[in-house]
Design a protein around this motif. Structure first.
Motif, mmCIF file in Angstrom:
data_model
loop_
_atom_site.group_PDB
_atom_site.id
_atom_site.type_symbol
_atom_site.label_atom_id
_atom_site.label_comp_id
_atom_site.label_asym_id
_atom_site.label_seq_id
_atom_site.Cartn_x
_atom_site.Cartn_y
_atom_site.Cartn_z
ATOM 1 N N MET A 38 60.017 48.147 44.094
ATOM 2 C CA MET A 38 58.900 48.498 44.260
ATOM 3 C C MET A 38 57.814 47.645 44.803
ATOM 4 O O MET A 38 57.897 46.513 44.602
ATOM 5 C CB MET A 38 58.070 48.954 42.921
ATOM 6 N N THR A 39 56.877 48.152 45.500
ATOM 7 C CA THR A 39 55.868 47.251 46.015
ATOM 8 C C THR A 39 54.728 47.403 45.128
ATOM 9 O O THR A 39 54.631 48.172 44.159
ATOM 10 C CB THR A 39 55.100 47.808 47.342
ATOM 11 N N GLN A 40 53.834 46.397 44.928
ATOM 12 C CA GLN A 40 52.483 46.490 44.037
ATOM 13 C C GLN A 40 51.880 47.697 44.300
ATOM 14 O O GLN A 40 51.220 48.466 43.288
ATOM 15 C CB GLN A 40 51.515 45.271 44.244
ATOM 16 N N GLU A 41 51.804 48.160 45.593
ATOM 17 C CA GLU A 41 51.091 49.299 45.891
ATOM 18 C C GLU A 41 51.532 50.580 45.212
ATOM 19 O O GLU A 41 51.021 51.388 44.624
ATOM 20 C CB GLU A 41 50.835 49.599 47.374
ATOM 21 N N GLN A 42 52.845 50.573 45.194
ATOM 22 C CA GLN A 42 53.608 51.699 44.618
ATOM 23 C C GLN A 42 53.711 51.796 42.964
ATOM 24 O O GLN A 42 53.327 52.882 42.504
ATOM 25 C CB GLN A 42 55.276 51.728 45.009
ATOM 26 N N LEU A 43 53.649 50.635 42.443
ATOM 27 C CA LEU A 43 53.524 50.445 40.939
ATOM 28 C C LEU A 43 52.003 51.015 40.646
ATOM 29 O O LEU A 43 51.757 51.667 39.693
ATOM 30 C CB LEU A 43 53.779 49.009 40.269
ATOM 31 N N THR A 44 51.094 50.397 41.450
ATOM 32 C CA THR A 44 49.663 50.871 41.042
ATOM 33 C C THR A 44 49.327 52.427 41.089
ATOM 34 O O THR A 44 48.833 52.821 40.227
ATOM 35 C CB THR A 44 48.702 50.025 41.786
ATOM 36 N N GLU A 45 49.841 52.876 41.898
ATOM 37 C CA GLU A 45 49.705 54.481 42.254
ATOM 38 C C GLU A 45 50.576 55.095 40.982
ATOM 39 O O GLU A 45 50.050 56.019 40.413
ATOM 40 C CB GLU A 45 50.432 54.695 43.521
ATOM 41 N N LYS A 46 51.661 54.735 40.588
ATOM 42 C CA LYS A 46 52.518 55.233 39.632
ATOM 43 C C LYS A 46 51.980 54.906 38.353
ATOM 44 O O LYS A 46 51.726 55.814 37.432
ATOM 45 C CB LYS A 46 54.098 54.765 39.576
ATOM 46 N N ALA A 47 51.127 53.870 37.964
ATOM 47 C CA ALA A 47 50.477 53.574 36.884
ATOM 48 C C ALA A 47 48.981 53.881 36.795
ATOM 49 O O ALA A 47 48.585 53.896 35.571
ATOM 50 C CB ALA A 47 50.489 52.211 36.699
ATOM 51 N N ILE B 201 46.514 52.225 38.112
ATOM 52 C CA ILE B 201 45.652 51.358 37.926
ATOM 53 C C ILE B 201 44.994 50.900 39.132
ATOM 54 O O ILE B 201 45.987 50.791 40.233
ATOM 55 C CB ILE B 201 46.271 50.178 37.005
ATOM 56 N N ASP B 202 44.204 50.021 39.051
ATOM 57 C CA ASP B 202 43.509 49.525 40.371
ATOM 58 C C ASP B 202 44.478 48.432 41.047
ATOM 59 O O ASP B 202 45.066 47.567 40.388
ATOM 60 C CB ASP B 202 42.265 48.935 40.038
ATOM 61 N N PHE B 203 44.749 48.319 42.280
ATOM 62 C CA PHE B 203 45.353 47.333 43.119
ATOM 63 C C PHE B 203 44.882 46.128 42.754
ATOM 64 O O PHE B 203 45.746 45.069 42.460
ATOM 65 C CB PHE B 203 45.480 47.542 44.537
ATOM 66 N N SER B 204 43.591 45.468 42.827
ATOM 67 C CA SER B 204 43.193 44.126 42.733
ATOM 68 C C SER B 204 43.353 43.902 41.197
ATOM 69 O O SER B 204 43.598 42.752 40.869
ATOM 70 C CB SER B 204 41.916 44.176 43.033
ATOM 71 N N PHE B 205 43.372 44.911 40.296
ATOM 72 C CA PHE B 205 43.653 44.488 38.929
ATOM 73 C C PHE B 205 45.013 44.052 38.572
ATOM 74 O O PHE B 205 45.359 43.251 38.135
ATOM 75 C CB PHE B 205 43.138 45.588 38.004
ATOM 76 N N MET B 206 45.898 44.895 39.319
ATOM 77 C CA MET B 206 47.532 44.643 39.057
ATOM 78 C C MET B 206 47.719 43.315 39.615
ATOM 79 O O MET B 206 48.669 42.609 39.216
ATOM 80 C CB MET B 206 48.243 45.698 39.881
ATOM 81 N N ASN B 207 47.103 42.744 40.920
ATOM 82 C CA ASN B 207 47.402 41.559 41.536
ATOM 83 C C ASN B 207 46.809 40.517 40.486
ATOM 84 O O ASN B 207 47.391 39.593 40.662
ATOM 85 C CB ASN B 207 46.402 41.699 42.802
ATOM 86 N N ARG B 208 45.754 40.714 39.808
ATOM 87 C CA ARG B 208 45.372 39.615 38.696
ATOM 88 C C ARG B 208 46.373 39.591 37.762
ATOM 89 O O ARG B 208 46.455 38.522 37.274
ATOM 90 C CB ARG B 208 43.819 39.995 38.515
#
Length: 69
Positions: A21-30, A32-39
């Motif tokens: 999974m990419t970060q974007e895919q995970l954030t969409e599925k979960a 949650i905000d992409f920048s928050f996931m990155n942090r």
């Protein structure tokens, strides 16, 4: 020595990549905000229990698996 927040972020990243999974895919599925996931993955943000539960569901793992570091 890495902090618990850094270890948790690294664990999320490792599981996400193992699932292909990419970060974007995970954030969409979960949902949650992409920048928050990155942090979270970079160990700069400590997620709430609610967010941790969302991540576990999105990754298809038990909560305890996220803390297996």
């Amino acid at each position: 020595m890495a902090t618990a927040v850094q270890k948790f972020g690294a664990r999320i990243k490792k599981i996400r990549k193992a699932k292909g999974m990419t970060q974007e895919q995970l954030t969409e599925k979960a949902r949650i905000d992409f920048s928050f996931m990155n942090r979270i993955e970079s160990g700069k943000k400590n997620p709430s229990l609610k967010t941790i539960a969302k991540l576990a569901r999105a990754l298809g793992v038990k909560l305890s698996e996220l803390f297996n570091f």
